[in-house]
Scaffold this active site. Structure first.
Site, short mmCIF file in Angstrom:
data_model
loop_
_atom_site.label_atom_id
_atom_site.label_comp_id
_atom_site.label_asym_id
_atom_site.label_seq_id
_atom_site.Cartn_x
_atom_site.Cartn_y
_atom_site.Cartn_z
N LYS A 57 -27.93 -35.80 20.50
CA LYS A 57 -26.96 -36.41 21.42
C LYS A 57 -25.86 -37.16 20.66
O LYS A 57 -24.69 -36.99 20.94
CB LYS A 57 -27.64 -37.43 22.35
CG LYS A 57 -28.67 -36.89 23.28
CD LYS A 57 -29.13 -37.96 24.27
CE LYS A 57 -29.84 -39.15 23.65
NZ LYS A 57 -31.11 -38.87 23.00
N ARG A 65 -31.63 -44.74 30.65
CA ARG A 65 -32.90 -44.18 30.19
C ARG A 65 -34.01 -44.40 31.20
O ARG A 65 -35.14 -43.96 30.96
CB ARG A 65 -33.30 -44.85 28.88
CG ARG A 65 -33.01 -44.03 27.62
CD ARG A 65 -33.33 -44.93 26.46
NE ARG A 65 -33.73 -44.28 25.26
CZ ARG A 65 -32.92 -44.13 24.19
NH1 ARG A 65 -31.67 -44.48 24.24
NH2 ARG A 65 -33.41 -43.60 23.09
N ARG A 78 -35.20 -37.26 9.17
CA ARG A 78 -33.89 -37.93 9.31
C ARG A 78 -33.79 -39.12 8.35
O ARG A 78 -34.73 -39.90 8.21
CB ARG A 78 -33.73 -38.43 10.77
CG ARG A 78 -32.43 -39.18 10.97
CD ARG A 78 -32.01 -39.20 12.41
NE ARG A 78 -32.82 -40.10 13.23
CZ ARG A 78 -32.57 -40.32 14.53
NH1 ARG A 78 -31.58 -39.71 15.13
NH2 ARG A 78 -33.34 -41.13 15.23
N ARG A 99 -35.25 -44.63 9.45
CA ARG A 99 -35.32 -45.62 10.50
C ARG A 99 -36.80 -45.92 10.77
O ARG A 99 -37.60 -45.00 10.82
CB ARG A 99 -34.68 -45.06 11.79
CG ARG A 99 -33.24 -45.45 11.96
CD ARG A 99 -32.58 -44.69 13.08
NE ARG A 99 -33.25 -44.81 14.38
CZ ARG A 99 -32.71 -44.37 15.53
NH1 ARG A 99 -31.53 -43.77 15.53
NH2 ARG A 99 -33.36 -44.50 16.67
N ARG A 112 -42.14 -42.52 21.24
CA ARG A 112 -40.81 -42.39 21.85
C ARG A 112 -40.75 -41.16 22.75
O ARG A 112 -40.11 -41.17 23.80
CB ARG A 112 -39.74 -42.30 20.75
CG ARG A 112 -39.49 -43.65 20.10
CD ARG A 112 -38.73 -43.51 18.80
NE ARG A 112 -37.36 -43.13 18.98
CZ ARG A 112 -36.59 -42.62 18.02
NH1 ARG A 112 -37.10 -42.41 16.81
NH2 ARG A 112 -35.34 -42.32 18.24
#
Ligand code: AMP
Length: 210
Positions: A13, A88, A122, A153, A164
């Site tokens: 996104k 969300r 990532r 992260r 998540r």
């Protein structure tokens, strides 16, 4: 055009929203980025959000609704905006409907296995904000753009990613039906091996701006 980018964490996104921001000259409003900035700045809101973010849980609705409501008042939102990572929850979507007029909710869809692989590799640069994947870094550990050491992260750790995804399924996925019922939903199905450019071309086509 006022657009929502929906979709699971790691679907791309943010990257796609940035391309659209450049093309259309409208701001990308990422609640995740705003919360991380607040954490970095050590504000009271940032400090209270940290424990939710680090655990892969959602920050309370009232907090994010307030941030977005304020942000949408800014001058640069007058010509349109891209909401990335907000709403969300159904409660957030209902609140948004009270203070904004949304034209389209774009659902960026990608399979879970691809997401897990993607988020696991990532790496981000805390200095310039660049995002990379280990598969394209050839073992390099510094940022190709500014030389800063890249980091993972905290919420991209495997256990947190699983959490998540289940938070997404339970609390955010219902927004697909919510926006479908409002007649605002469009879906972009991203293929596992498609490039960013290929996925962005689909976004353009789906939004009718190709
Ligand atoms: P993101 O960068 O969009 O993946 O967001 C990172 C984290 O920030 C999420 O896992 C949540 O903890 C928090 N967050 C971002 N946006 C929201 C939102 N709209 N509602 C609640 N929490 C959020």
């Amino acid at each position: 055009m006022n657009i929502i980018f929906l979709g699971p964490p790691g679907a791309g996104k943010g990257t796609l929203a940035q391309l659209l921001m450049k093309e259309k000259g409208i701001p990308q409003i990422s609640t995740g980025d705003m919360l991380r900035q607040a954490m970095k700045a050590g504000t009271e809101m940032g400090l209270s959000a940290k424990r939710y973010i680090d655990a892969g849980e959602l920050v309370p609705d009232e907090v994010v609704i307030g941030i977005v409501k304020d942000r949408l008042q800014a001058e640069d939102c007058k010509g349109g905006y891209i909401l990335d990572g907000f709403p969300r929850t159904v409660k957030q979507a209902e609140a948004l409907g009270q203070f904004a007029r949304i034209d389209v909710a774009l659902n960026i869809a990608l399979d879970d296995e691809v997401i897990i692989r993607r988020l696991g590799g990532r790496r981000v640069c805390l200095k310039c904000g660049g995002t990379y994947h280990t598969s394209t870094l050839n073992g390099r550990e510094d940022c190709p753009a500014c030389g800063e050491k890249l980091v993972q992260r905290k919420d991209d750790a495997p256990e947190t990613v699983k959490n998540r995804l289940s938070v997404y399924a339970a609390q955010t996925a219902p927004l697909i039906d919510y926006y479908q019922n409002l007649g605002l939903l469009k879906t972009v199905q991203c293929e596992p091996h498609a490039t960013v450019d290929e996925n962005y071309a689909k976004v353009q086509k789906t939004l009718g701006i190709a």
